[in-house]
Scaffold this motif. Sequence first.
Motif, mmCIF file in Angstrom:
data_model
loop_
_atom_site.group_PDB
_atom_site.id
_atom_site.type_symbol
_atom_site.label_atom_id
_atom_site.label_comp_id
_atom_site.label_asym_id
_atom_site.label_seq_id
_atom_site.Cartn_x
_atom_site.Cartn_y
_atom_site.Cartn_z
ATOM 1 N N ILE A 748 29.926 28.990 26.820
ATOM 2 C CA ILE A 748 29.070 29.065 25.637
ATOM 3 C C ILE A 748 29.576 30.244 24.817
ATOM 4 O O ILE A 748 29.344 31.402 25.152
ATOM 5 C CB ILE A 748 27.594 29.218 26.041
ATOM 6 C CG1 ILE A 748 27.179 28.051 26.943
ATOM 7 C CG2 ILE A 748 26.703 29.293 24.810
ATOM 8 C CD1 ILE A 748 25.789 28.164 27.524
ATOM 9 N N HIS A 749 30.250 29.948 23.718
ATOM 10 C CA HIS A 749 31.111 30.948 23.099
ATOM 11 C C HIS A 749 30.978 30.929 21.575
ATOM 12 O O HIS A 749 30.946 29.872 20.946
ATOM 13 C CB HIS A 749 32.565 30.659 23.498
ATOM 14 C CG HIS A 749 33.579 31.521 22.835
ATOM 15 N ND1 HIS A 749 33.761 32.850 23.172
ATOM 16 C CD2 HIS A 749 34.476 31.263 21.863
ATOM 17 C CE1 HIS A 749 34.730 33.353 22.436
ATOM 18 N NE2 HIS A 749 35.174 32.411 21.616
ATOM 19 N N ALA A 750 30.831 32.120 20.978
ATOM 20 C CA ALA A 750 30.969 32.313 19.526
ATOM 21 C C ALA A 750 30.010 31.448 18.726
ATOM 22 O O ALA A 750 30.366 30.929 17.670
ATOM 23 C CB ALA A 750 32.410 32.057 19.091
ATOM 24 N N ASN A 751 28.780 31.303 19.182
ATOM 25 C CA ASN A 751 27.789 30.561 18.423
ATOM 26 C C ASN A 751 27.093 31.467 17.412
ATOM 27 O O ASN A 751 27.077 32.684 17.558
ATOM 28 C CB ASN A 751 26.778 29.919 19.380
ATOM 29 C CG ASN A 751 27.442 28.877 20.252
ATOM 30 O OD1 ASN A 751 27.753 27.775 19.792
ATOM 31 N ND2 ASN A 751 27.682 29.213 21.517
ATOM 32 N N GLY A 752 26.482 30.874 16.400
ATOM 33 C CA GLY A 752 25.948 31.637 15.283
ATOM 34 C C GLY A 752 24.667 32.377 15.572
ATOM 35 O O GLY A 752 24.238 33.204 14.750
ATOM 36 N N ASP A 753 24.017 32.139 16.695
ATOM 37 C CA ASP A 753 22.818 32.878 17.095
ATOM 38 C C ASP A 753 23.063 33.355 18.522
ATOM 39 O O ASP A 753 24.132 33.868 18.823
ATOM 40 C CB ASP A 753 21.602 31.963 16.971
ATOM 41 C CG ASP A 753 20.295 32.741 16.829
ATOM 42 O OD1 ASP A 753 20.126 33.737 17.544
ATOM 43 O OD2 ASP A 753 19.453 32.332 16.012
ATOM 44 N N ARG A 754 22.122 33.201 19.398
ATOM 45 C CA ARG A 754 22.295 33.637 20.789
ATOM 46 C C ARG A 754 23.128 32.616 21.544
ATOM 47 O O ARG A 754 23.276 31.459 21.129
ATOM 48 C CB ARG A 754 20.930 33.803 21.451
ATOM 49 C CG ARG A 754 20.007 34.735 20.674
ATOM 50 C CD ARG A 754 18.609 34.765 21.265
ATOM 51 N NE ARG A 754 17.714 35.553 20.417
ATOM 52 C CZ ARG A 754 16.974 35.046 19.430
ATOM 53 N NH1 ARG A 754 17.018 33.747 19.184
ATOM 54 N NH2 ARG A 754 16.203 35.826 18.708
ATOM 55 N N GLY A 755 23.614 33.035 22.697
ATOM 56 C CA GLY A 755 24.292 32.082 23.564
ATOM 57 C C GLY A 755 23.302 31.086 24.129
ATOM 58 O O GLY A 755 23.451 29.876 23.948
ATOM 59 N N ILE A 756 22.258 31.603 24.816
ATOM 60 C CA ILE A 756 21.206 30.747 25.380
ATOM 61 C C ILE A 756 19.868 31.338 24.976
ATOM 62 O O ILE A 756 19.627 32.542 25.166
ATOM 63 C CB ILE A 756 21.304 30.658 26.914
ATOM 64 C CG1 ILE A 756 22.628 30.008 27.331
ATOM 65 C CG2 ILE A 756 20.126 29.882 27.490
ATOM 66 C CD1 ILE A 756 22.835 29.950 28.837
ATOM 67 N N ASN A 775 28.829 35.615 21.202
ATOM 68 C CA ASN A 775 27.819 35.006 20.356
ATOM 69 C C ASN A 775 27.285 36.033 19.363
ATOM 70 O O ASN A 775 27.304 37.234 19.609
ATOM 71 C CB ASN A 775 26.699 34.428 21.218
ATOM 72 C CG ASN A 775 27.219 33.318 22.113
ATOM 73 O OD1 ASN A 775 27.483 32.219 21.647
ATOM 74 N ND2 ASN A 775 27.392 33.613 23.403
ATOM 75 N N ARG A 776 26.772 35.561 18.229
ATOM 76 C CA ARG A 776 26.436 36.464 17.131
ATOM 77 C C ARG A 776 25.266 37.381 17.480
ATOM 78 O O ARG A 776 25.154 38.486 16.936
ATOM 79 C CB ARG A 776 26.123 35.656 15.872
ATOM 80 C CG ARG A 776 26.044 36.523 14.616
ATOM 81 C CD ARG A 776 25.878 35.663 13.389
ATOM 82 N NE ARG A 776 27.032 34.819 13.157
ATOM 83 C CZ ARG A 776 28.128 35.212 12.508
ATOM 84 N NH1 ARG A 776 28.224 36.463 12.062
ATOM 85 N NH2 ARG A 776 29.123 34.385 12.319
ATOM 86 N N GLN A 777 24.366 36.950 18.341
ATOM 87 C CA GLN A 777 23.293 37.836 18.789
ATOM 88 C C GLN A 777 23.421 38.008 20.294
ATOM 89 O O GLN A 777 24.540 38.122 20.799
ATOM 90 C CB GLN A 777 21.938 37.272 18.359
ATOM 91 C CG GLN A 777 21.772 37.229 16.832
ATOM 92 C CD GLN A 777 20.369 36.902 16.393
ATOM 93 O OE1 GLN A 777 19.411 37.118 17.126
ATOM 94 N NE2 GLN A 777 20.236 36.389 15.175
ATOM 95 N N SER A 778 22.345 38.065 21.004
ATOM 96 C CA SER A 778 22.410 38.351 22.442
ATOM 97 C C SER A 778 23.007 37.181 23.207
ATOM 98 O O SER A 778 23.049 36.045 22.716
ATOM 99 C CB SER A 778 21.005 38.657 22.976
ATOM 100 O OG SER A 778 20.154 37.545 22.756
ATOM 101 N N GLY A 779 23.445 37.468 24.434
ATOM 102 C CA GLY A 779 23.978 36.407 25.278
ATOM 103 C C GLY A 779 22.900 35.458 25.729
ATOM 104 O O GLY A 779 23.019 34.246 25.562
ATOM 105 N N VAL A 780 21.790 36.002 26.287
ATOM 106 C CA VAL A 780 20.681 35.184 26.781
ATOM 107 C C VAL A 780 19.386 35.842 26.351
ATOM 108 O O VAL A 780 19.221 37.069 26.481
ATOM 109 C CB VAL A 780 20.709 35.056 28.324
ATOM 110 C CG1 VAL A 780 19.535 34.227 28.815
ATOM 111 C CG2 VAL A 780 22.029 34.450 28.791
ATOM 112 N N LYS A 781 18.446 35.063 25.860
ATOM 113 C CA LYS A 781 17.122 35.559 25.564
ATOM 114 C C LYS A 781 16.089 34.653 26.221
ATOM 115 O O LYS A 781 16.125 33.434 26.055
ATOM 116 C CB LYS A 781 16.862 35.626 24.064
ATOM 117 C CG LYS A 781 15.485 36.216 23.750
ATOM 118 C CD LYS A 781 15.273 36.428 22.273
ATOM 119 C CE LYS A 781 13.887 37.062 22.027
ATOM 120 N NZ LYS A 781 13.638 37.279 20.589
ATOM 121 N N VAL A 782 15.150 35.284 26.970
ATOM 122 C CA VAL A 782 14.103 34.558 27.667
ATOM 123 C C VAL A 782 12.764 35.010 27.115
ATOM 124 O O VAL A 782 12.431 36.201 27.190
ATOM 125 C CB VAL A 782 14.173 34.787 29.193
ATOM 126 C CG1 VAL A 782 13.070 34.005 29.893
ATOM 127 C CG2 VAL A 782 15.546 34.396 29.738
#
Length: 838
Positions: A748-756, A775-782
Amino acid sequence: MEAGGLPLELWRMILGYLHLPDLGRCSLVCRAWHDLILSLDRTRWRQLCLDCIECRHPNWPNQPDVEPESWREAFKQHYLASKTWTKNAAILETSVCFSLFRRRRTRRTLSVGPGHEFHSLGSALAMASLFDRILLFPGMHEEQGEVILKVPVEIVGHGKLGEVALLASIDQQCSTMHLCNLVFMPAWFSPFMFKTTSGHVQFDNCNFENGHIQVHGPGTCQMKFCSFKNTHVFLHNVPLCVLENCEFVGSENNSVTVEGHPSSEKNWAYAYLLGLIKSSPSVLPTEDSDSLMSLDLESRDQAWSPRTCGIVIEGSQSPTSPASSSPKAGSQEAEVGSDGERVARTPDSSDGGLSPSGEDEDEDQLTYRLSYQVQGPRPVLGGSFLGPPLPGASIQLPSCLVLNSLQQELQKDREAMALASSVQGCLIRKCLFRDGKGGVFVCSYGRAKMEGNVFRNLTYAVRCIHNSKIIMLRNHIHHCRASGIFLRLEGGGLIAGNNIYHNAEAGVDIRKKSNPLILCNQIHHGLRSGIVVLGNGKGIIRNNQIFSNKEAGIYILYHGNPVVSQNHIFRGHAAGIAVNENGRGLITENVIRENQWGGVDIRRGGVPVLRSNLICFGYSDGVVVGDEGKGLIEGNTIYANKGCGVWMMSSSLPHVTSNHVSYNGLYGVAVFSQKDGSGEFPGGHGAQESFSEDGDAILWETELEKDEDPLRRPVTVALVESNSVNHNGASGLYVQSSEALHVITNVIHANGDRGITVAQSSQLTRVANNSISCNRQSGVKVEAQCKVELRGNGIYDNRGHGIITKGDSTVVIENDIIGNRGSGLQLLPMSDTKSRSP
């Protein structure tokens, strides 16, 4: 000619005044005279052909304005056809002496009409001998009783077509017969104008009005340049019949019915007809002439030519979304997002503008960069679709995805070639069916071959049911009020090279164990779906262009199970392929592009195998897995769709594996799953259109077979595995679900928001062994109240934090969290997180 000193132009002018016998004698003088006679094709031969009252235009009725390749050849074929009905081997072999005597006898001509030798057809037949010619003069000839033909004769109308009308019911009981230049009407006592059970009959340049014609095997018939107005042709168990250059108008039922398996008993004409078919020009394509009815790209909704392998990309360089604003070049500032999330703004670089690495990085810093470049899924289509779409650019498809010509497909498929070359039952060639109820109805083990016909303004063009087989080559089928081609009850055969368009129902409708081969057709601009497969229907659908239909390009439901491969499905007003109501199917190596709804839409128990397809440039999502959708989605390239790459909804259990999901406008993979089905999903995603026949709901489930398919592995939890999800406009993976989900070994690479992003997860969402980077913001947000397990992931070089969690039950175990611009792990207030290092 040289000795005479006359130029060739003058010789041609002189020879243009000769009649047919004189032209034949001149052609025998020498080679030079022979070539000179042949050079009169566009002058004298054309005039002879058009002046013959017993011969219509060679390309009538479909192309009367198009000249034949050779007028002489057309005239020759008509002349020979008018003589060949006498080739009756059975009669000629009865007695050698009688045969020699009969051949030397001059055929009589019996004239029928006011002021002539006979006043009625019946009286002339009573005096006729073998192969005599009965000439009917203009007028109305009516027979008060059934006419029984026991002697082979020829009945010809004298004058222009339409001047000689015959009101009779004729029963042929002799071996052969020829009828020409007549208008047939039924007698007052019977709807049957003509019938035969064993002999051969040849109709040339006749009109039939408001009656029936019946041929029963082993009888045979040949009909050329005839017109049928509200007339039904019944062909029962015929071994071989030929209908060429005929017109069928205004039928109240079927124009032609082919019923029963071809008779094993054959009359004398079978071999003659078979040889005639093999020697005549075929509509089968050649390498030089083959192209699938080329379309004007502007006038026909910018449809894609079959030889074109470029895709014109319109719109911006990267899809826009609220979460993907472009940073200013050269800015190194950090922004603080919602919930204290830190977002770094860095200049663009080779990895999509999201790498924090500079050119002066030392070797120690470079070592960890290699760790997240794990071996992802193998590129399905090479590197052509791994870069960003550019405005106005033309991207060349790999050669493996360019459509083959029909000739190429037939050459590589021996079974298809054998079908295309076979002739059995009824051959219908270059005919016109218009303005009636039905075209051709093939039933009860019947066999029919249709080449180069036009079917228009009918209720349906062709129906094939009950173990019958049809071969359809190069026909035009359009503006039908129901389906164009309808197969049911184990119907089958070959449907190849046809142009099927503007029909009110499906272009091709396959039901109840029917299993045709559908090859190299254009199916477009239908008011419903292009192809519908349901009720245990099967079929091989290969190398077709299916476009600009108002509903799904291919619609599979009620245990339909076709093989769909190497098609181009584009510019549809709904989904490219829809699989609903327990539909199945193997869908491989198709190009599915620019459709208004999902490229592939799977709902309500659909269980397809979707493998190695290119799904791109859609105006909505790439793949939609709706309520209770299932199936295997493997090895596809899902690219530059304006919505999400993959959209999963309520109670769906797909296995999404080894796909390339890139440059889509919103999420790479989005899971919006709520068991009660009451949630409102963003983006205007509605249910796929329902299907019913004639407006009534059909309970197919009670009669359907439910066999196991070895291609489908049972999946009890939705699974997203081994995919490459990169450069999408919003988060790579977005989860808002009340159901369990496994996310395993993805890149999951170089997306415009978070990774997950896990916004809701009342059941466990397991995220394991993924590479989440740049990714443009954090890697994972829960988010809060989510149950998430993060285990064994590599979370690298994201612009925000590595992991942000508010979850009540978040487990973070053995993850590599390196090089992120924010914190490695940020625990927000009220979170309940268990963390353990490797």
